[in-house]
Design a protein around this motif. Structure first.
Motif, PDB file in Angstrom:
ATOM      1  N   TRP A  64       0.836  -1.209   0.000  1.00 24.79           N
ATOM      2  CA  TRP A  64       0.000   0.000   0.000  1.00 24.79           C
ATOM      3  C   TRP A  64       0.865   1.252   0.000  1.00 24.79           C
ATOM      4  O   TRP A  64       0.515   2.267  -0.617  1.00 24.79           O
ATOM      5  N   VAL A  65       2.008   1.183   0.668  1.00 25.78           N
ATOM      6  CA  VAL A  65       2.956   2.302   0.641  1.00 25.78           C
ATOM      7  C   VAL A  65       3.490   2.497  -0.775  1.00 25.78           C
ATOM      8  O   VAL A  65       3.592   3.629  -1.271  1.00 25.78           O
ATOM      9  N   VAL A  66       3.824   1.383  -1.441  1.00 22.86           N
ATOM     10  CA  VAL A  66       4.291   1.460  -2.823  1.00 22.86           C
ATOM     11  C   VAL A  66       3.207   2.045  -3.723  1.00 22.86           C
ATOM     12  O   VAL A  66       3.481   2.892  -4.578  1.00 22.86           O
ATOM     13  N   ARG A  67       1.971   1.614  -3.518  1.00 26.46           N
ATOM     14  CA  ARG A  67       0.855   2.134  -4.322  1.00 26.46           C
ATOM     15  C   ARG A  67       0.708   3.642  -4.134  1.00 26.46           C
ATOM     16  O   ARG A  67       0.572   4.386  -5.113  1.00 26.46           O
ATOM     17  N   ALA A  68       0.746   4.096  -2.890  1.00 30.65           N
ATOM     18  CA  ALA A  68       0.612   5.534  -2.626  1.00 30.65           C
ATOM     19  C   ALA A  68       1.773   6.314  -3.216  1.00 30.65           C
ATOM     20  O   ALA A  68       1.602   7.413  -3.755  1.00 30.65           O
ATOM     21  N   GLY A  69       2.976   5.750  -3.140  1.00 30.11           N
ATOM     22  CA  GLY A  69       4.157   6.436  -3.638  1.00 30.11           C
ATOM     23  C   GLY A  69       4.235   6.518  -5.144  1.00 30.11           C
ATOM     24  O   GLY A  69       5.062   7.268  -5.684  1.00 30.11           O
ATOM     25  N   ALA A  70       3.397   5.749  -5.837  1.00 26.60           N
ATOM     26  CA  ALA A  70       3.404   5.753  -7.308  1.00 26.60           C
ATOM     27  C   ALA A  70       2.283   6.609  -7.894  1.00 26.60           C
ATOM     28  O   ALA A  70       2.066   6.610  -9.102  1.00 26.60           O
ATOM     29  N   MET A  71       1.587   7.373  -7.052  1.00 27.51           N
ATOM     30  CA  MET A  71       0.419   8.109  -7.530  1.00 27.51           C
ATOM     31  C   MET A  71       0.756   9.358  -8.324  1.00 27.51           C
ATOM     32  O   MET A  71      -0.071   9.858  -9.078  1.00 27.51           O
ATOM     33  N   CYS A  72       1.946   9.893  -8.144  1.00 24.57           N
ATOM     34  CA  CYS A  72       2.377  11.033  -8.959  1.00 24.57           C
ATOM     35  C   CYS A  72       3.898  10.987  -9.044  1.00 24.57           C
ATOM     36  O   CYS A  72       4.565  10.430  -8.158  1.00 24.57           O
ATOM     37  N   PRO A  73       4.471  11.567 -10.092  1.00 25.96           N
ATOM     38  CA  PRO A  73       5.915  11.411 -10.329  1.00 25.96           C
ATOM     39  C   PRO A  73       6.799  11.998  -9.241  1.00 25.96           C
ATOM     40  O   PRO A  73       7.929  11.546  -9.055  1.00 25.96           O
ATOM     41  N   GLU A  74       6.300  13.001  -8.533  1.00 29.73           N
ATOM     42  CA  GLU A  74       7.136  13.684  -7.545  1.00 29.73           C
ATOM     43  C   GLU A  74       7.258  12.913  -6.233  1.00 29.73           C
ATOM     44  O   GLU A  74       8.119  13.214  -5.408  1.00 29.73           O
ATOM     45  N   LEU A  75       6.377  11.951  -6.040  1.00 31.85           N
ATOM     46  CA  LEU A  75       6.318  11.219  -4.783  1.00 31.85           C
ATOM     47  C   LEU A  75       6.949   9.835  -4.967  1.00 31.85           C
ATOM     48  O   LEU A  75       7.038   9.336  -6.090  1.00 31.85           O
ATOM     49  N   ASN A  76       7.408   9.216  -3.894  1.00 33.72           N
ATOM     50  CA  ASN A  76       7.840   7.828  -3.982  1.00 33.72           C
ATOM     51  C   ASN A  76       7.540   7.112  -2.678  1.00 33.72           C
ATOM     52  O   ASN A  76       7.139   7.721  -1.672  1.00 33.72           O
ATOM     53  N   ALA A  77       7.715   5.801  -2.674  1.00 32.31           N
ATOM     54  CA  ALA A  77       7.346   4.990  -1.518  1.00 32.31           C
ATOM     55  C   ALA A  77       8.138   5.336  -0.258  1.00 32.31           C
ATOM     56  O   ALA A  77       7.558   5.401   0.835  1.00 32.31           O
ATOM     57  N   PRO A  78       9.462   5.545  -0.337  1.00 32.21           N
ATOM     58  CA  PRO A  78      10.182   5.929   0.891  1.00 32.21           C
ATOM     59  C   PRO A  78       9.658   7.222   1.512  1.00 32.21           C
ATOM     60  O   PRO A  78       9.643   7.352   2.739  1.00 32.21           O
ATOM     61  N   MET A  79       9.242   8.182   0.679  1.00 29.71           N
ATOM     62  CA  MET A  79       8.682   9.419   1.224  1.00 29.71           C
ATOM     63  C   MET A  79       7.387   9.154   1.973  1.00 29.71           C
ATOM     64  O   MET A  79       7.135   9.713   3.043  1.00 29.71           O
TER      65      MET A  79
END
Length: 351
Positions: A64-79
């Motif tokens: 779910w963290v990976v999914r959220a982090g892939a929702m826009c180019p500026e964001l990523n899972a570690p953030m």
């Protein structure tokens, strides 16, 4: 938002090298293939999640963290992981009490308040609950809100109404609201963005080097269909015929994005008229993802951390299939995975 609204035997394979950090170049080199992806900003969505950094009782939330982090180019899972760490230390039961004039209590792993949840919340895991105390729902809601905050910050910087780093502005807006950030003249009045940044490194897998494992045992398979041939231009992978029950291996270490049935049924063999991939596993390797289709049974669940050679399932003929085989795909700059991100798996497998 604490306190605020808000039988062909493959040859020896090469190595997978993923070096991920803010501003670095990501290089993925396997066999004869080498692809360089420039990380244009600190927010480039190439960061690979260090699942081991997540508390053991929360690691099932990794996908779910990976999914959220892939929702826009500026964001990523570690953030996303760093923000959850800051907001709640991964505790879905935490509540921060705030007066009504400050939006009321902030609830759950992402600390949503009632008003903000009404806009961004939802039953994203489809379990019948739609509340900020449901961690899967809250993680997706965090991703949605952060991406909208980023778009807001980009517009503000572009028009001259805001100044500063877009991500810092977006994080500050998550903390105290957009009007609060505008009234403060930007993000510099808040330490929240720096607290997120200080935690991001902990959740970023900076480098991973290792040999790829072929997805089936040596000598057990036959290559029967290649990538996007003239007769099958939409075939986004390779088909490896193998006896039913042959183990399917993870080609490299990663996180299970999803694992389950993608067809109308998977309790028996499918047929060429049935839609879907049957029993399927998608793995995230960080900037690169792999897909395994038509299994008869699966051995992993979403969020699991796997290593190269771990058994993901066993060969079957579920879904759109005319006989036992493994359909295998490689996707670059993924997740998310789509036909646009699919590349020919043959060079990666030495076929």
């Amino acid at each position: 938002m604490n306190g605020s609204p808000r039988g062909i035997t493959g040859p020896a394979l090469g190595v997978l090298v993923v070096a991920m950090s803010f501003g670095l170049v990501v290089v993925i080199g396997v066999g004869a293939v080498s692809t360089a992806v420039s990380s244009a900003s600190a927010g480039a969505g190439e960061g690979r999640l260090n699942v081991d950094a997540i508390p053991a009782d929360a690691r099932h939330l990794a996908s779910w963290v990976v999914r959220a982090g892939a929702m826009c180019p500026e964001l990523n899972a570690p953030m996303v992981a760093a923000q959850l760490d800051l907001e709640s230390s991964w505790n879905p039961a935490v509540v921060a009490h705030n007066p009504a004039d400050r939006g009321g209590d902030a609830v759950g792993i992402a600390q949503f308040q009632t008003g903000t949840w009404a806009t961004w919340g939802g039953d994203y895991d489809e379990d019948g609950r739609n509340e900020p105390a449901d961690p899967e729902d809250a993680i997706v809601a965090l991703g949605r809100l952060m991406c909208d905050n980023i778009a807001w910050a980009q517009r503000g910087v572009g028009s001259g109404q805001l100044s500063g780093d877009v991500l810092d502005l977006a994080w500050a807006a998550y903390f105290c609201g957009r009007r609060c950030v505008s009234d403060a003249g930007g993000a510099t009045a808040f330490d929240y963005p720096q607290q997120v940044r200080s935690r991001t490194g902990r959740y970023t897998l900076v480098a991973s080097v290792g040999a790829w494992q072929f997805p089936l045992p040596a000598g057990s398979y036959e290559l029967v269909s290649r990538f996007r041939t003239a007769s099958r231009p939409s075939h986004d992978g390779v088909d490896l015929a193998a006896p039913a029950g042959t183990p399917i291996y993870a080609v490299a270490g990663g996180v299970v994005l999803d694992a389950g049935c993608t067809s109308a049924y998977c309790d028996r063999p499918g047929n060429p008229e049935l839609g879907g991939c049957g029993l399927r596993v998608n793995l995230n390797h960080g900037g690169l993802a792999t897909r395994y289709c038509h299994a008869v049974r699966l051995n992993v669940t979403a969020g699991a951390l796997v290593q190269a050679g771990d058994v993901l399932g066993w060969v079957g003929s579920t879904g759109n299939s005319s006989g036992p085989h493994l359909h295998f795909e490689v996707h670059l700059h993924a997740p998310p995975m789509s036909s646009a991100t699919a590349v020919d798996p043959a060079p990666y497998l030495g076929l």
